[in-house]
Design a protein around this motif. Structure first.
Motif, mmCIF file in Angstrom:
data_model
loop_
_atom_site.group_PDB
_atom_site.id
_atom_site.type_symbol
_atom_site.label_atom_id
_atom_site.label_comp_id
_atom_site.label_asym_id
_atom_site.label_seq_id
_atom_site.Cartn_x
_atom_site.Cartn_y
_atom_site.Cartn_z
ATOM 1 N N ALA A 46 0.835 -1.205 0.000
ATOM 2 C CA ALA A 46 0.000 0.000 0.000
ATOM 3 C C ALA A 46 0.867 1.251 0.000
ATOM 4 C CB ALA A 46 -0.916 -0.005 1.226
ATOM 5 N N ARG A 47 1.923 1.226 0.793
ATOM 6 C CA ARG A 47 2.821 2.379 0.865
ATOM 7 C C ARG A 47 3.509 2.609 -0.476
ATOM 8 N NH1 ARG A 47 5.634 0.433 4.511
ATOM 9 N NH2 ARG A 47 4.538 1.205 6.354
ATOM 10 N N GLU A 48 3.863 1.535 -1.152
ATOM 11 C CA GLU A 48 4.563 1.635 -2.440
ATOM 12 C C GLU A 48 3.674 2.244 -3.521
ATOM 13 O OE1 GLU A 48 7.866 1.241 -4.880
ATOM 14 O OE2 GLU A 48 7.728 0.808 -2.735
ATOM 15 N N ARG A 49 2.407 1.838 -3.566
ATOM 16 C CA ARG A 49 1.535 2.351 -4.632
ATOM 17 C C ARG A 49 0.791 3.613 -4.224
ATOM 18 N NH1 ARG A 49 -1.134 -2.717 -3.456
ATOM 19 N NH2 ARG A 49 -2.759 -2.297 -1.916
ATOM 20 N N GLY A 50 0.744 3.910 -2.904
ATOM 21 C CA GLY A 50 0.105 5.141 -2.451
ATOM 22 C C GLY A 50 -1.336 4.989 -2.005
ATOM 23 N N TRP A 51 -1.873 3.790 -1.987
ATOM 24 C CA TRP A 51 -3.247 3.561 -1.546
ATOM 25 C C TRP A 51 -3.410 2.123 -1.063
ATOM 26 C CZ3 TRP A 51 -5.814 0.131 -4.994
ATOM 27 C CH2 TRP A 51 -5.227 0.002 -6.263
ATOM 28 N N ALA A 52 -4.398 1.933 -0.182
ATOM 29 C CA ALA A 52 -4.637 0.619 0.424
ATOM 30 C C ALA A 52 -5.910 -0.007 -0.133
ATOM 31 C CB ALA A 52 -4.755 0.768 1.945
ATOM 32 N N ILE A 53 -5.969 -1.318 -0.040
ATOM 33 C CA ILE A 53 -7.128 -2.081 -0.506
ATOM 34 C C ILE A 53 -7.746 -2.837 0.666
ATOM 35 C CG2 ILE A 53 -7.955 -3.926 -2.018
ATOM 36 C CD1 ILE A 53 -5.529 -3.413 -3.802
ATOM 37 N N GLU A 54 -9.057 -2.835 0.710
ATOM 38 C CA GLU A 54 -9.808 -3.710 1.617
ATOM 39 C C GLU A 54 -10.718 -4.547 0.732
ATOM 40 O OE1 GLU A 54 -13.822 -3.277 4.170
ATOM 41 O OE2 GLU A 54 -12.405 -1.608 4.332
ATOM 42 N N ASN A 55 -10.426 -5.818 0.632
ATOM 43 C CA ASN A 55 -11.166 -6.698 -0.269
ATOM 44 C C ASN A 55 -11.903 -7.762 0.536
ATOM 45 O OD1 ASN A 55 -12.171 -8.260 -2.305
ATOM 46 N ND2 ASN A 55 -10.196 -8.801 -3.214
ATOM 47 N N GLN A 56 -13.148 -7.470 0.907
ATOM 48 C CA GLN A 56 -14.010 -8.382 1.660
ATOM 49 C C GLN A 56 -13.405 -8.777 3.008
ATOM 50 O OE1 GLN A 56 -16.506 -11.140 -0.911
ATOM 51 N NE2 GLN A 56 -14.568 -11.200 -2.044
ATOM 52 N N CYS A 103 -13.046 -1.717 -0.733
ATOM 53 C CA CYS A 103 -12.738 -0.342 -0.349
ATOM 54 C C CYS A 103 -11.326 -0.026 -0.816
ATOM 55 C CB CYS A 103 -12.843 -0.194 1.164
ATOM 56 S SG CYS A 103 -12.225 1.374 1.802
ATOM 57 N N VAL A 104 -11.136 1.169 -1.359
ATOM 58 C CA VAL A 104 -9.793 1.680 -1.635
ATOM 59 C C VAL A 104 -9.641 2.946 -0.801
ATOM 60 C CG1 VAL A 104 -9.534 0.690 -3.922
ATOM 61 C CG2 VAL A 104 -10.613 2.913 -3.690
ATOM 62 N N ALA A 105 -8.471 3.119 -0.203
ATOM 63 C CA ALA A 105 -8.268 4.246 0.706
ATOM 64 C C ALA A 105 -6.892 4.858 0.486
ATOM 65 C CB ALA A 105 -8.408 3.785 2.157
ATOM 66 N N ALA A 106 -6.782 6.146 0.746
ATOM 67 C CA ALA A 106 -5.518 6.868 0.596
ATOM 68 C C ALA A 106 -5.249 7.679 1.857
ATOM 69 C CB ALA A 106 -5.557 7.792 -0.622
ATOM 70 N N PRO A 107 -3.983 7.793 2.243
ATOM 71 C CA PRO A 107 -3.652 8.562 3.442
ATOM 72 C C PRO A 107 -3.780 10.064 3.226
ATOM 73 C CG PRO A 107 -1.647 7.808 2.379
ATOM 74 C CD PRO A 107 -2.785 7.183 1.621
ATOM 75 N N ILE A 108 -4.154 10.760 4.262
ATOM 76 C CA ILE A 108 -4.154 12.220 4.303
ATOM 77 C C ILE A 108 -3.048 12.631 5.266
ATOM 78 C CG2 ILE A 108 -5.458 14.269 5.020
ATOM 79 C CD1 ILE A 108 -8.026 12.694 4.316
ATOM 80 N N ARG A 109 -2.162 13.520 4.820
ATOM 81 C CA ARG A 109 -1.001 13.889 5.640
ATOM 82 C C ARG A 109 -1.094 15.341 6.079
ATOM 83 N NH1 ARG A 109 2.893 9.910 5.295
ATOM 84 N NH2 ARG A 109 2.467 8.321 3.707
ATOM 85 N N GLY A 110 -0.500 15.625 7.235
ATOM 86 C CA GLY A 110 -0.479 16.975 7.765
ATOM 87 C C GLY A 110 0.785 17.710 7.378
ATOM 88 N N ALA A 111 1.036 18.809 8.058
ATOM 89 C CA ALA A 111 2.166 19.679 7.707
ATOM 90 C C ALA A 111 3.509 18.980 7.830
ATOM 91 C CB ALA A 111 2.139 20.922 8.591
#
Length: 266
Positions: free
Chosen positions: A185-195, A203-211
């Motif tokens: 997930a870290r390598e491609r930039g998004w995570a998968i939730e498959n059942q 579900c596909v999810a991406a991190p939100i980062r702060g300052a």
């Protein structure tokens, strides 16, 4: 400085509200509330009378059952409006759900769980309830996996415990397997939730980062697996990452996170 002893009255009032919130059948009678929280009829009655006066609970004039009152809703709304992640992500998540037709969620980590801050439904994924405020396990949800990206394996074991609960036959229950999944997930930039949390759901999810560049929240698109016949996971992720980046910039992130600064498994 020694920790102050908890206030029993406040604990009991919170227990009443928690029981009402957990009710599967809506309004609860005073006697049912008392049994649920282990208090006698007189003590429960006094608590309910005070909470009703303060509008934290409301009593139905016909059934005499109690439900959550408007003061709780007002406080919850104020809490969300004070949260910078909610403020910066709300409109963008709503726009995303409308554009892709699926559900868009934003969540943050609270201890060993993910808590939903935003929940919007596209035309293909209507629901009769809201997910805001609900909790999900970190290891079995797309949002949760993103919220774990800054932690190494030893930190995750301390946070989640040695045993990872199973929800379906697809749930990752081994920490080493979870490390591999998070590395990908870290390598491609998004995570998968498959059942992994519910059968038939992706579900596909991406991190939100702060300052500082660290993960402070996550945003996801989710729906039934049948919807993947219309769009590929990669195309959904492309939409998702763009929105996640816009929220991250609004939260103060001004540059990309160098690969060498991203935590790796220990």
């Amino acid at each position: 400085m020694p920790t102050a002893a908890p206030n029993q009255s406040i604990e009991r009032a919170a227990a009443v509200l928690a029981a009402l919130g957990a009710s599967e059948n809506g309004a609860m009678r005073a006697s049912d509330i008392g049994r649920a929280i282990g208090l006698g009829a007189s003590t429960t009655g006094r608590l309910l009378a005070t909470l009703e006066k303060l509008e934290y609970v409301r009593r139905d004039s016909e059934t005499q059952g109690y439900v959550i009152g408007t003061a709780v809703l007002e406080l919850a709304s104020q809490g969300l409006n004070h949260n910078p992640v909610h403020r910066e992500s709300r409109a963008l998540a709503q726009e995303l759900a409308h554009r892709v037709g699926l559900t868009a969620n934003v969540g943050v980590r609270d201890g060993a769980e993910c808590v939903y801050l935003c929940h919007f439904e596209g035309e293909l994924a209507p629901k009769n309830h809201t997910m805001v405020g609900l909790r999900q396990p970190l290891h079995a949800s797309g949002l949760g996996k993103c919220l774990l990206l800054d932690l190494g394996e030893e930190e995750r074991v301390r946070l989640l415990g040695e045993k990872l609960p199973r929800f379906t036959t697809h749930t990752i229950t081994d920490h080493h397997a979870l490390t591999t999944d998070l590395d990908e997930a870290r390598e491609r930039g998004w995570a998968i939730e498959n059942q992994e949390l519910a059968l038939g759901r992706f579900c596909v999810a991406a991190p939100i980062r702060g300052a500082t560049g660290r993960v402070v929240a996550a945003i996801s698109i989710s729906g039934r697996l049948t919807f993947l016949r219309q769009r590929t996971m990669d195309s959904l992720a492309e939409d998702l990452i763009e929105v996640a980046d816009r929220i991250s910039v609004a939260l103060g992130m001004i540059s990309a996170v160098p690969a060498h600064r991203m935590p790796r498994a220990e």
